[in-house]
Design a protein around this motif. Sequence first.
Motif, PDB file in Angstrom:
ATOM      1  N   GLY A  14       0.803  -1.224   0.000  1.00 32.76           N
ATOM      2  CA  GLY A  14       0.000   0.000   0.000  1.00 32.76           C
ATOM      3  C   GLY A  14       0.829   1.263   0.000  1.00 32.76           C
ATOM      4  N   ASP A  15       1.853   1.330   0.862  1.00 32.30           N
ATOM      5  CA  ASP A  15       2.654   2.552   0.956  1.00 32.30           C
ATOM      6  C   ASP A  15       3.367   2.838  -0.360  1.00 32.30           C
ATOM      7  OD1 ASP A  15       2.418   2.903   4.019  1.00 32.30           O
ATOM      8  OD2 ASP A  15       3.147   0.861   3.794  1.00 32.30           O
ATOM      9  N   VAL A  16       4.067   1.837  -0.856  1.00 27.57           N
ATOM     10  CA  VAL A  16       4.797   2.055  -2.107  1.00 27.57           C
ATOM     11  C   VAL A  16       3.828   2.180  -3.275  1.00 27.57           C
ATOM     12  CG1 VAL A  16       5.154  -0.392  -2.692  1.00 27.57           C
ATOM     13  CG2 VAL A  16       6.836   1.331  -3.399  1.00 27.57           C
ATOM     14  N   GLY A  17       2.657   1.566  -3.164  1.00 25.87           N
ATOM     15  CA  GLY A  17       1.666   1.697  -4.230  1.00 25.87           C
ATOM     16  C   GLY A  17       1.213   3.138  -4.407  1.00 25.87           C
ATOM     17  N   VAL A  18       0.926   3.805  -3.290  1.00 26.52           N
ATOM     18  CA  VAL A  18       0.526   5.213  -3.328  1.00 26.52           C
ATOM     19  C   VAL A  18       1.665   6.067  -3.885  1.00 26.52           C
ATOM     20  CG1 VAL A  18      -0.054   7.213  -1.899  1.00 26.52           C
ATOM     21  CG2 VAL A  18      -1.168   5.016  -1.484  1.00 26.52           C
ATOM     22  N   CYS A  19       2.875   5.855  -3.367  1.00 24.25           N
ATOM     23  CA  CYS A  19       4.012   6.692  -3.774  1.00 24.25           C
ATOM     24  C   CYS A  19       4.362   6.485  -5.247  1.00 24.25           C
ATOM     25  CB  CYS A  19       5.222   6.387  -2.899  1.00 24.25           C
ATOM     26  SG  CYS A  19       5.013   6.864  -1.181  1.00 24.25           S
ATOM     27  N   GLY A 152      -8.196  10.500 -17.748  1.00 26.59           N
ATOM     28  CA  GLY A 152      -8.731   9.504 -18.673  1.00 26.59           C
ATOM     29  C   GLY A 152      -9.072   8.169 -18.040  1.00 26.59           C
ATOM     30  N   LEU A 153      -8.913   8.039 -16.713  1.00 21.84           N
ATOM     31  CA  LEU A 153      -9.144   6.750 -16.063  1.00 21.84           C
ATOM     32  C   LEU A 153     -10.594   6.288 -16.212  1.00 21.84           C
ATOM     33  CD1 LEU A 153      -7.643   4.646 -14.157  1.00 21.84           C
ATOM     34  CD2 LEU A 153      -8.834   5.802 -12.282  1.00 21.84           C
ATOM     35  N   PRO A 248      -1.575  -0.805 -13.339  1.00 23.21           N
ATOM     36  CA  PRO A 248      -2.632  -0.611 -14.345  1.00 23.21           C
ATOM     37  C   PRO A 248      -3.469  -1.869 -14.565  1.00 23.21           C
ATOM     38  CG  PRO A 248      -0.573   0.366 -15.096  1.00 23.21           C
ATOM     39  CD  PRO A 248      -0.249  -0.439 -13.879  1.00 23.21           C
ATOM     40  N   ASP A 249      -2.835  -3.045 -14.485  1.00 23.62           N
ATOM     41  CA  ASP A 249      -3.591  -4.284 -14.644  1.00 23.62           C
ATOM     42  C   ASP A 249      -4.446  -4.572 -13.416  1.00 23.62           C
ATOM     43  OD1 ASP A 249      -2.756  -4.826 -17.200  1.00 23.62           O
ATOM     44  OD2 ASP A 249      -1.076  -6.086 -16.587  1.00 23.62           O
ATOM     45  N   TYR A 250      -3.978  -4.190 -12.248  1.00 25.05           N
ATOM     46  CA  TYR A 250      -4.808  -4.371 -11.058  1.00 25.05           C
ATOM     47  C   TYR A 250      -6.068  -3.512 -11.159  1.00 25.05           C
ATOM     48  CZ  TYR A 250      -6.344  -4.706  -6.213  1.00 25.05           C
ATOM     49  OH  TYR A 250      -7.098  -4.926  -5.082  1.00 25.05           O
ATOM     50  N   ASP A 251      -5.922  -2.294 -11.685  1.00 24.74           N
ATOM     51  CA  ASP A 251      -7.109  -1.463 -11.925  1.00 24.74           C
ATOM     52  C   ASP A 251      -8.109  -2.199 -12.801  1.00 24.74           C
ATOM     53  OD1 ASP A 251      -6.142   0.671 -10.446  1.00 24.74           O
ATOM     54  OD2 ASP A 251      -5.346   1.738 -12.173  1.00 24.74           O
ATOM     55  N   ARG A 252      -7.616  -2.799 -13.879  1.00 23.33           N
ATOM     56  CA  ARG A 252      -8.502  -3.498 -14.817  1.00 23.33           C
ATOM     57  C   ARG A 252      -9.150  -4.716 -14.165  1.00 23.33           C
ATOM     58  NH1 ARG A 252      -3.744  -2.381 -18.017  1.00 23.33           N
ATOM     59  NH2 ARG A 252      -4.126  -0.560 -19.328  1.00 23.33           N
ATOM     60  N   ARG A 270      -8.434   2.532  -5.506  1.00 22.28           N
ATOM     61  CA  ARG A 270      -8.602   1.992  -6.866  1.00 22.28           C
ATOM     62  C   ARG A 270      -9.942   1.280  -7.007  1.00 22.28           C
ATOM     63  NH1 ARG A 270      -5.275   5.378  -8.870  1.00 22.28           N
ATOM     64  NH2 ARG A 270      -5.785   4.376 -10.852  1.00 22.28           N
ATOM     65  N   ALA A 271     -10.392   0.621  -5.948  1.00 18.75           N
ATOM     66  CA  ALA A 271     -11.702  -0.029  -6.006  1.00 18.75           C
ATOM     67  C   ALA A 271     -12.817   0.992  -6.094  1.00 18.75           C
ATOM     68  CB  ALA A 271     -11.901  -0.928  -4.790  1.00 18.75           C
ATOM     69  N   ALA A 272     -12.628   2.149  -5.448  1.00 14.29           N
ATOM     70  CA  ALA A 272     -13.640   3.206  -5.559  1.00 14.29           C
ATOM     71  C   ALA A 272     -13.776   3.662  -7.003  1.00 14.29           C
ATOM     72  CB  ALA A 272     -13.268   4.375  -4.660  1.00 14.29           C
ATOM     73  N   TRP A 273     -12.641   3.760  -7.712  1.00 15.89           N
ATOM     74  CA  TRP A 273     -12.685   4.200  -9.111  1.00 15.89           C
ATOM     75  C   TRP A 273     -13.268   3.126 -10.038  1.00 15.89           C
ATOM     76  CZ3 TRP A 273     -12.875   8.802  -8.251  1.00 15.89           C
ATOM     77  CH2 TRP A 273     -11.892   9.584  -7.669  1.00 15.89           C
ATOM     78  N   ALA A 274     -13.434   1.909  -9.540  1.00 15.26           N
ATOM     79  CA  ALA A 274     -14.066   0.876 -10.361  1.00 15.26           C
ATOM     80  C   ALA A 274     -15.566   1.098 -10.496  1.00 15.26           C
ATOM     81  CB  ALA A 274     -13.807  -0.505  -9.757  1.00 15.26           C
ATOM     82  N   ALA A 275     -16.142   1.949  -9.640  1.00 17.33           N
ATOM     83  CA  ALA A 275     -17.582   2.227  -9.651  1.00 17.33           C
ATOM     84  C   ALA A 275     -18.398   0.953  -9.464  1.00 17.33           C
ATOM     85  CB  ALA A 275     -17.997   2.941 -10.948  1.00 17.33           C
TER      86      ALA A 275
END
Length: 370
Positions: A14-19, A152-153, A248-252, A270-275
């Motif tokens: 999580g920490d490095v993911g945000v950074c 564009g996300l 980017p693949d985790y987002d998908r 990122r889950a929030a942006w998945a709607a």
Amino acid sequence: MQADIFCRVVDNYGDVGVCWRLARQLARDRGWDVRLWVDDLESFAHIQPGLAPTAPRQRLAGVDVLHWTDAPDPALCARDVVIEAFACDPPATFIASMRRTHPVWINLEYLSAESWVESCHGLPSQRPDGLVKHFFFPGFTAATGGLLREPGLSAERDALQASAPLQDSFLRAVGVPEDALALRQAGARTVSLFCYPSAPAAELAQALAADPRPTVLLVPQGVAPALESACGAPGAPRVVRLPFIAQPDYDRLLWCADLNFVRGEDSFVRAAWAARPLVWQIYPQEENVHLEKLDAWLARYPAPEPAHALIRAWNQPQPGRTAAACADALAPAAWQAWLDAARQWDACQSALPGLAENLAVFCTELAKKR
């Protein structure tokens, strides 16, 4: 602007993911020259293919990545902006160089929905050595720093969610087998699971097995290791183990799921942006301080009460509680209300400026006053 971002890895990813998301955005979208200092490159490598865990310095995605050791190169001095993530404190030799140049110094705080964050966001802290540190709080209102979101996300997400063939092609590429894809095509619910060891994953499996709709359960390797033994009953979810994948693949992956169980800060945003409906397992803290933060977010999250009950049960496991709450939240009326709430939450948050944009503007204005 030339910036240094310092990150100590506490929560594995999580920490490095945000950074890492912030560093890439500042470099790509704002044109900043960014150096990212990370103390645990092994963890970093799990979410960034191509990263060399033993390299003292390397360049990826337009960002200089440095291994933050106990004896950093003294020649690497402070520049325009210094961002310490989550109060990690830059090394003493680096702070010494800051006293000579007086850069903009930011303490990027943890995400919180608590109301006091608004009054503390942006406040300065004067140090005895003359340096000034400003506190920058991510958050869910216009009076905070906002959330990390790439330009564009939403359009990219909508295009994938509107195309079943594109989803199948992506899922196949990250390792979902054909039998699981066939279940999805026949109407099975897709659930992604990323949780801490304390999560009641066995009860989740029990509830999904009892649900009339079959489930394909996507789980990273090493997460909830006893899950397969809880999924032997008839109707149990089809568990698919996946390797850790690039951000980017985790987002998908989240976009392809109907319901996302996530943990910590980065995967939560990122889950929030998945709607799509999400269940957040917040990072545990002593004396249950984290539960106050969870309640503050739930007070803002417009999901129906059965969804709130499931999220609370997921964070405060008690025998039988999670299974019952999951059954209630997946009941047709509650599920439809949750779907609507997820889209509403996404639309509300998407209307606000993103964290990288807000941070860049904030630092630029401070730099003008130096």
